[in-house]
Design an enzyme around this catalytic site. Structure first.
Site, PDB file in Angstrom:
ATOM      1  N   CYS A 106      -0.544   2.940 -10.766  1.00 46.97           N
ATOM      2  CA  CYS A 106      -1.452   2.036 -10.050  1.00 46.97           C
ATOM      3  C   CYS A 106      -2.938   2.299 -10.297  1.00 46.97           C
ATOM      4  O   CYS A 106      -3.632   1.418 -10.797  1.00 46.97           O
ATOM      5  CB  CYS A 106      -1.161   2.096  -8.556  1.00 46.97           C
ATOM      6  SG  CYS A 106       0.445   1.367  -8.159  1.00 46.97           S
ATOM      7  N   PHE A 154      -7.645  13.072   0.439  1.00 43.34           N
ATOM      8  CA  PHE A 154      -8.038  12.642  -0.906  1.00 43.34           C
ATOM      9  C   PHE A 154      -9.280  13.348  -1.421  1.00 43.34           C
ATOM     10  O   PHE A 154     -10.083  12.765  -2.155  1.00 43.34           O
ATOM     11  CB  PHE A 154      -8.252  11.121  -0.920  1.00 43.34           C
ATOM     12  CG  PHE A 154      -7.141  10.431  -1.651  1.00 43.34           C
ATOM     13  CD1 PHE A 154      -5.897  10.304  -1.065  1.00 43.34           C
ATOM     14  CD2 PHE A 154      -7.323   9.949  -2.935  1.00 43.34           C
ATOM     15  CE1 PHE A 154      -4.851   9.712  -1.747  1.00 43.34           C
ATOM     16  CE2 PHE A 154      -6.285   9.357  -3.626  1.00 43.34           C
ATOM     17  CZ  PHE A 154      -5.047   9.227  -3.021  1.00 43.34           C
ATOM     18  N   PHE A 183       0.816  -1.229   0.000  1.00 47.52           N
ATOM     19  CA  PHE A 183       0.000   0.000   0.000  1.00 47.52           C
ATOM     20  C   PHE A 183       0.841   1.267   0.000  1.00 47.52           C
ATOM     21  O   PHE A 183       0.307   2.356   0.189  1.00 47.52           O
ATOM     22  CB  PHE A 183      -0.941  -0.008   1.209  1.00 47.52           C
ATOM     23  CG  PHE A 183      -1.923  -1.156   1.170  1.00 47.52           C
ATOM     24  CD1 PHE A 183      -3.097  -1.041   0.436  1.00 47.52           C
ATOM     25  CD2 PHE A 183      -1.665  -2.341   1.831  1.00 47.52           C
ATOM     26  CE1 PHE A 183      -3.997  -2.100   0.369  1.00 47.52           C
ATOM     27  CE2 PHE A 183      -2.555  -3.411   1.772  1.00 47.52           C
ATOM     28  CZ  PHE A 183      -3.733  -3.288   1.042  1.00 47.52           C
TER      29      PHE A 183
END
Ligand SMILES: NC(=O)c1ccc[n+]([C@@H]2O[C@H](COP(=O)([O-])OP(=O)(O)OC[C@H]3O[C@@H](n4cnc5c(N)ncnc54)[C@H](O)[C@@H]3O)[C@@H](O)[C@H]2O)c1
Length: 464
Positions: A269, A258, A158
């Protein structure tokens, strides 16, 4: 522990280096001889903050080795990590040829060397649900027995490029996908030093682990895309996405991170993982509708600046000099894979524009893509000389507080298209700039000479 990392790219090199930092003995394998040569000679092939110190120390202390030979790495290694590429195929599915090809090589070697003993094969690459089973089947096809001679574990990564070392050293969680108690124990031992502050190591079955990685990336891509849609609507209804972001981010169910509107997500990704998950869904007869929308909206968003610039100049961009700040897909990396800036460069070149670009770290990788089609400035201000507009595509810190007076002198027109919302729109107008950003109001320029230029900053982005 003795570890092998197969694939020494952004993930493999960070993984190997950080495991070595915890005292493990690590061999990193890559087929790219040039990359391995560099690494053997003390040169990092990528830019990743904080990596160099660990790399140098562990190499010096003999815990971190590099080779092109898989056979050299296998005999001693108890755990073998696959950190190989899984690029999107034509149909959007993840191309598993690297992972399955290397699995085949390892299985063949282990079958020929039964004395080498039990080894754990760890999928660290992002791979579709069911890949651990496919890798296990490869080993079984060589007569190797699961749990006795080998185990296959899913251990998705991650880390975020740009803060990869920090993320690896202090992960918010570690996911270990295996039904083998033996493998789970070894993996837990390996990761315990990284979670001393109490972050969890979650052990689950392989398929759930594989799905967790895709679900995480798909969710994040959706979150960004949702905010981009809100920003586009803000522009049309006269709202300010910055205020909306603050307003919703304080809701703990939503969270502050975000939520920054911009010119779409890129990188190696999100685009490929969203496509791969959509493909997995389709191949199981399920139409994952949100993902299709995310991909479509993102494609559109990545062209927003191109369309805006073209519209401003009445589609007349032929021969017009434009400057671009920021080429990497995000700050603090040299990675340009699927970078929105590259989509924008392509779009502007199609219109016949002449581009002068600058990025603190991604110039070389951009040159490898565009060659002589664009001009590479040696500094951020040089890029502006004679340009009729500046486009900001990556939010590097050094772009946040520039010398605006100098910018105004260098630009042929005080015109900025900011894809990352770095500055305050009203202040920009007061300094005489025609300033367009994403999801925020546009003010006609009206120079106010008494303005303190240094105050001209919004509260900065925090997402990596
Ligand atoms: N980059 C990220 O931020 C990130 C984060 C999480 C997960 N991932 C996943 O990790 C995987 C690797 O990503 P990456 O960004 O490190 O890729 P990368 O392209 O930077 O690195 C892959 C490396 O594997 C090497 N390689 C290819 N075939 C090989 C072989 N047969 N033997 C040995 N080496 C070989 C390549 O030369 C390259 O150096 C992907 O599945 C990706 O989705 C990436």
């Amino acid at each position: 522990m003795k570890l092998a990392i197969i694939g020494t790219g952004y993930v493999g090199l960070v993984t190997g280096t950080c495991f070595a930092e915890m005292g493990n003995e690590v061999v990193c394998v890559d087929i790219d001889a040039q990359k391995v040569d560099k690494l053997k000679n003390g040169k990092l092939p990528i830019f990743e903050p904080g990596l160099e110190i660990f790399y140098e120390r562990n190499r010096r202390e003999g815990r971190l080795h590099f080779t092109t030979s898989l056979e050299e790495a296998l005999p001693e290694s108890e755990v073998i990590f696959l950190a190989l590429p899984t690029p999107p195929g034509e149909d959007g599915s993840a191309d598993l040829s690297y992972v399955l090809g290397v699995a085949q090589q390892i299985a063949a070697w282990m079958a020929a060397h039964p004395e080498a003993g039990y080894k754990i094969i760890v999928n660290k690459s992002t791979v579709p649900v069911g890949t651990a089973d496919r890798v296990r089947e490869i080993f079984e096809s060589y007569g190797l027995r699961a749990s006795e001679q080998f185990d296959v574990v899913s251990n998705p990564e991650f880390l975020r490029e740009g803060v990869a070392v920090e993320d690896f050293m202090k992960p918010e969680r570690v996911i270990i996908g295996t039904r083998s108690p033996r493998a789970a124990e070894v993996m837990t031992l390996l990761y315990e030093p990284f979670v001393r502050q109490g972050n969890p190591i979650l052990v689950m079955d392989e398929r759930s682990s594989e799905m967790t990685k895709y679900a995480a990336n798909a969710f994040l891509a959706t979150k960004i895309t949702f905010m981009n849609e809100i920003a586009n609507l803000c522009e049309r209804v006269g709202a300010n996405v910055d205020d909306v972001r603050r307003g919703i981010g304080l809701d703990s169910r939503i969270g502050k991170q975000f939520l920054y509107a911009g010119i779409g997500f890129g990188g190696s990704c999100f685009p490929k993982d969203v496509k791969a998950l959509a493909h997995t869904a389709a191949s199981h007869g399920y139409h994952f509708q949100i993902l299709q929308a995310v991909l479509e909206v993102n494609e559109r968003q990545r062209r927003v600046l191109v369309e805006r610039v073209a519209h401003y100049f009445n589609q007349q961009l032929q021969g017009r000099r434009l400057a671009i700040w920021g080429l990497a897909f995000k700050p603090n990396t040299d990675d340009v894979r699927e970078a929105p800036a590259h989509v924008i460069i392509r779009g502007l070149l199609d219109y016949g524009a002449e581009l002068s670009v600058f990025d603190p770290e991604a110039m070389e990788n951009t040159r490898a893509v565009f060659g002589d089609a664009i001009r590479y400035a040696s500094g951020m201000y040089e890029a502006l000389e004679g340009a009729e507009a500046l486009l900001i595509c990556t939010e590097w810190n050094e772009f946040r507080r520039p010398d605006f007076q100098r910018m105004r002198q260098l630009l042929a027109r005080p015109l900025i298209f900011d894809g990352r919302n770095l500055y305050h729109p009203e202040r920009m107008a007061q300094m005489g700039f025609e300033y367009y950003s994403i999801g925020r109001p546009h003010y006609p320029p009206h120079v106010n000479p008494s303005l303190d230029l240094l105050e001209n900053i919004t509260d900065g982005k925090v997402d990596a």
